[in-house]
Write a protein that holds these residues in place. Structure first.
Motif, short mmCIF file in Angstrom:
data_model
loop_
_atom_site.label_atom_id
_atom_site.label_comp_id
_atom_site.label_asym_id
_atom_site.label_seq_id
_atom_site.Cartn_x
_atom_site.Cartn_y
_atom_site.Cartn_z
N PRO A 21 0.81 -1.23 0.00
CA PRO A 21 0.00 0.00 0.00
C PRO A 21 0.83 1.27 0.00
CG PRO A 21 -0.88 -1.58 1.56
CD PRO A 21 0.37 -2.18 1.03
N SER A 22 1.88 1.34 0.84
CA SER A 22 2.64 2.59 0.94
C SER A 22 3.35 2.89 -0.37
CB SER A 22 3.62 2.54 2.11
OG SER A 22 4.63 1.61 1.87
N GLY A 23 3.86 1.85 -1.05
CA GLY A 23 4.52 2.05 -2.34
C GLY A 23 3.54 2.57 -3.37
N PHE A 43 9.51 -1.78 -7.90
CA PHE A 43 10.15 -3.10 -7.79
C PHE A 43 9.58 -3.85 -6.59
CE2 PHE A 43 13.06 -0.24 -9.88
CZ PHE A 43 13.66 -0.99 -10.87
N ASP A 44 9.35 -5.13 -6.76
CA ASP A 44 9.00 -5.95 -5.59
C ASP A 44 9.72 -7.28 -5.69
OD1 ASP A 44 6.55 -5.68 -3.31
OD2 ASP A 44 7.41 -7.70 -3.59
N ARG A 45 10.15 -7.80 -4.56
CA ARG A 45 10.87 -9.09 -4.57
C ARG A 45 9.93 -10.25 -4.93
NH1 ARG A 45 10.14 -11.83 0.31
NH2 ARG A 45 11.90 -13.18 -0.23
N VAL A 379 -3.58 1.06 9.78
CA VAL A 379 -4.29 0.28 8.77
C VAL A 379 -3.84 0.73 7.38
CG1 VAL A 379 -6.30 -0.22 10.22
CG2 VAL A 379 -6.24 1.89 8.86
N ILE A 380 -4.38 0.09 6.38
CA ILE A 380 -3.95 0.38 5.00
C ILE A 380 -4.07 1.88 4.71
CG2 ILE A 380 -4.55 0.00 2.56
CD1 ILE A 380 -5.50 -2.87 3.58
N GLY A 381 -5.21 2.46 5.08
CA GLY A 381 -5.46 3.88 4.80
C GLY A 381 -4.46 4.82 5.47
C1 LIG Z 1 -1.60 -9.90 9.33
C2 LIG Z 1 -2.00 -8.48 8.97
C3 LIG Z 1 -3.33 -8.19 8.72
C4 LIG Z 1 -3.70 -6.90 8.40
N1 LIG Z 1 -5.01 -6.65 8.17
C5 LIG Z 1 -5.39 -5.40 7.85
C6 LIG Z 1 -6.76 -5.13 7.59
O1 LIG Z 1 -7.62 -6.03 7.67
N2 LIG Z 1 -7.10 -3.85 7.26
C7 LIG Z 1 -6.17 -2.85 7.17
O2 LIG Z 1 -6.53 -1.71 6.84
N3 LIG Z 1 -4.87 -3.09 7.42
C8 LIG Z 1 -4.45 -4.32 7.76
N4 LIG Z 1 -3.14 -4.57 8.02
C9 LIG Z 1 -2.17 -3.45 7.93
C10 LIG Z 1 -1.69 -3.19 6.48
O3 LIG Z 1 -1.47 -4.42 5.85
C11 LIG Z 1 -0.42 -2.32 6.50
O4 LIG Z 1 -0.76 -1.04 7.02
C12 LIG Z 1 0.20 -2.10 5.13
O5 LIG Z 1 0.28 -3.29 4.38
C13 LIG Z 1 1.62 -1.53 5.24
O6 LIG Z 1 2.04 -1.20 3.94
P1 LIG Z 1 3.56 -1.17 3.47
O7 LIG Z 1 3.51 -0.83 2.02
O8 LIG Z 1 4.34 -0.29 4.35
O9 LIG Z 1 4.13 -2.65 3.69
P2 LIG Z 1 3.78 -4.04 2.98
O10 LIG Z 1 2.35 -4.18 2.72
O11 LIG Z 1 4.43 -5.08 3.83
O12 LIG Z 1 4.56 -3.99 1.58
C14 LIG Z 1 5.96 -4.08 1.49
C15 LIG Z 1 6.35 -4.66 0.15
O13 LIG Z 1 7.78 -4.54 -0.01
C16 LIG Z 1 8.29 -5.72 -0.61
N5 LIG Z 1 9.70 -5.83 -0.27
C17 LIG Z 1 10.25 -6.03 0.96
N6 LIG Z 1 11.59 -6.09 0.88
C18 LIG Z 1 11.92 -5.93 -0.43
C19 LIG Z 1 13.16 -5.91 -1.15
N7 LIG Z 1 14.35 -6.07 -0.54
N8 LIG Z 1 13.12 -5.74 -2.50
C20 LIG Z 1 11.93 -5.57 -3.14
N9 LIG Z 1 10.72 -5.59 -2.50
C21 LIG Z 1 10.72 -5.77 -1.16
C22 LIG Z 1 7.42 -6.83 -0.02
O14 LIG Z 1 7.46 -8.00 -0.83
C23 LIG Z 1 6.04 -6.16 0.00
O15 LIG Z 1 5.33 -6.41 -1.18
C24 LIG Z 1 -2.73 -5.86 8.33
C25 LIG Z 1 -1.39 -6.17 8.59
C26 LIG Z 1 -1.03 -7.45 8.91
C27 LIG Z 1 0.41 -7.77 9.20
#
Ligand SMILES: Cc1cc2nc3c(=O)[nH]c(=O)nc-3n(C[C@H](O)[C@H](O)[C@H](O)COP(=O)(O)OP(=O)(O)OC[C@H]3O[C@@H](n4cnc5c(N)ncnc54)[C@H](O)[C@@H]3O)c2cc1C
Length: 464
Positions: A21-23, A43-45, A379-381
């Motif tokens: 989501p953050s990306g 990019f994603d792994r 959360v995601i938002g």
């Molecule tokens: C079990 C669980 C359930 C959840 N349920 C909810 C929910 O029901 N509702 C809600 O609103 N929020 C939920 N959340 C919270 C929500 O998922 C997070 O707020 C959000 O996903 C964070 O976004 P992010 O982009 O920072 O990280 P992530 O979603 O973790 O994305 C990070 C990405 O970076 C990639 N990455 C990592 N390292 C590398 C690398 N070296 N090279 C390339 N790519 C890489 C990963 O593969 C991944 O795709 C939940 C979280 C968890 C853990």
């Protein structure tokens, strides 16, 4: 040089590392900015984008996953390209990215978890909730986890929404899960589960829980499981009562817990016990198997800063169980060449600008968003304003002439680099093929989708 950047003649070249989501929120903010021309390579792994929306959010919460449609819209922007199956630090290095991109945005989330640091933690079937969640959601790195569900009781340590998710998945019937996108292997294993008692264990009291109303409410409606709360443990000390005064959400959580305490056992086949003021101190094994977890009873006391902390009373209780899932927080992992705060598990930053932790000096052209920026909360938002904040910092730096253009700005150069290295990256168009195949397989099976799990299977499908 800098004033020519971000124009149609010389678009700003941005790399976003991580397709969660953050990306995607960062990519959208970069592409939507009206005054500047930006191209984004993400990019994603993993082959599949969407991060924890695909591999974290519980399979029985499909409505939440609809947010992926918004990410698809960003991915359809002509200025956007996706490079799935490309790992930062392995398939492409920090120096290479800096050579090909004017700015790099880290959106890598939190890829590990916090431990309990107690004896017995490395026994088989002592697992992180992170691994268990990734297993039932079909994350390729965790498909072989093989949790042992033959025991009678499982203990979930923690009272956030992740703890609630794993406890609920263990408590639900096959009928409740079969219409979701849970992996077939997980559904089969859960169908054979012997687990009858699931303990959700909190270090502090019911006024300090982290779960939200919707999550606790669900435990009152499970087909196979009663929700059990002990009256005794619901009694609030004075500081706890004061701390939640006027907090309607916490009051509602308490209402649900009180209702469960009142209803009590209804004779369903499984029981979810909410237990408070307990800390696991030892995981007890016999012949290499977990047989019980020793807990210390805690008491609460207010501490400076208005918080309420728990400390052990020296009174112990042992709960027989064959499985323990720790859900006490996700944690980041360091990225090669990128500053890292070991204690917080995040990339140190000022409003999203990456900084060297020892000097606090900004690393020009590098930004961070999401869980990698602020830790595993929200959360995601929550990630949307957080990503916008970092992108605003980026445009401010651009405006101030702080960004030096990269030496290899052509869009083809990075493709050539990956191809020369033999990296089989997956494009957005290819991901759409895989996505459509998953949804089509789901339609036949009466599910939202049937996920590909292994990278090799995804790549084989694309070669067909
Ligand atoms: C079990 C669980 C359930 C959840 N349920 C909810 C929910 O029901 N509702 C809600 O609103 N929020 C939920 N959340 C919270 C929500 O998922 C997070 O707020 C959000 O996903 C964070 O976004 P992010 O982009 O920072 O990280 P992530 O979603 O973790 O994305 C990070 C990405 O970076 C990639 N990455 C990592 N390292 C590398 C690398 N070296 N090279 C390339 N790519 C890489 C990963 O593969 C991944 O795709 C939940 C979280 C968890 C853990």
């Amino acid at each position: 040089m800098a004033d020519q950047l971000a124009t149609p003649a010389r678009p700003l070249r941005a790399a976003v590392i991580g397709a969660g989501p953050s990306g995607f929120y960062a990519a959208a903010a970069l592409l939507k900015e009206a005054e500047h021309t930006v191209t984004v390579d993400m990019f994603d792994r993993l082959v599949a984008p969407d991060g924890l929306v695909r591999y974290g959010v519980a399979p029985d919460h499909q409505n939440i996953k609809a947010v992926a449609k918004i990410f698809d819209r960003t991915a359809a922007d002509p200025g956007f390209r996706y490079f799935g199956n490309v790992e930062f630090g392995k398939d492409i290095s920090h120096d290479e990215l800096r050579r090909h991109y004017d700015v790099v945005v880290y959106a890598t989330g939190a890829q590990s978890d916090r431990r309990l640091n107690i004896p017995g933690e490395d026994l088989p079937n002592s697992l992180s909730a992170m691994a268990f969640v990734a297993w039932y959601n079909g994350h390729p790195d965790f498909a072989d986890l093989n949790p042992d569900l033959s025991c009678a009781a499982a203990i979930v340590v923690g009272v956030g929404n992740v703890a609630m998710d794993v406890a609920r998945v263990l408590a639900k019937s096959v009928d409740e899960l079969k219409g979701t996108d849970i992996t077939d292997y997980a559904l089969k294993a859960l169908a054979k589960s012997n687990i009858k008692d699931i303990y959700i264990v909190a270090r502090r009291g019911p006024a300090q829980v982290k779960f939200t109303n919707a999550e606790v409410r669900e435990f009152g409606h499970l087909e196979l499981a009663d929700a059990i709360v002990l009256d005794d443990e619901l009694r609030l000390d004075r500081a706890s009562s004061a701390s939640i005064e006027g907090d309607t959400s916490m009051q509602k959580n308490l209402d649900y817990l009180r209702a469960y305490a009142e209803i009590g056992l209804q004779g369903k086949a499984r029981r979810v016990h909410f237990r408070f003021l307990l800390s696991p101190v030892e995981i007890i094994g016999e012949e290499g198997k977990i047989v019980a977890v020793k807990m210390e009873k805690n008491q609460l006391r207010p501490v400076a800063g208005g918080d309420i902390s728990a400390s052990g009373t020296g009174v112990f209780e042992t709960i027989p169980a064959g499985m323990i899932l720790r859900a006490v927080g996700y944690k980041g992992v360091p990225l090669p060449g990128v500053p890292y705060d070991r204690r917080k598990g995040t990339i140190p930053n000022h409003l999203g600008r990456v900084v060297e932790p020892s000097t606090e000096k900004e690393v020009s052209g590098e930004y961070v968003v999401g869980w990698a920026k602020r830790g595993p909360t929200g959360v995601i938002g929550t990630n949307k304003p957080d990503s916008i904040e970092s992108v605003n910092s980026l445009f401010e730096d651009l405006q101030k002439g702080k960004l030096a253009g990269c030496v290899e700005p052509s869009r083809e150069a990075v493709v050539d680099l990956l191809q020369a290295r033999g990296v089989r990256y997956v494009t957005e168009a290819e991901w759409q093929v895989l996505d459509a195949a998953e949804v089509a397989a789901g339609k036949e099976a009466g599910k939202p989708r049937v996920k590909f799990v292994h990278t090799a299977d995804m790549l084989a499908m694309l070669e067909k």
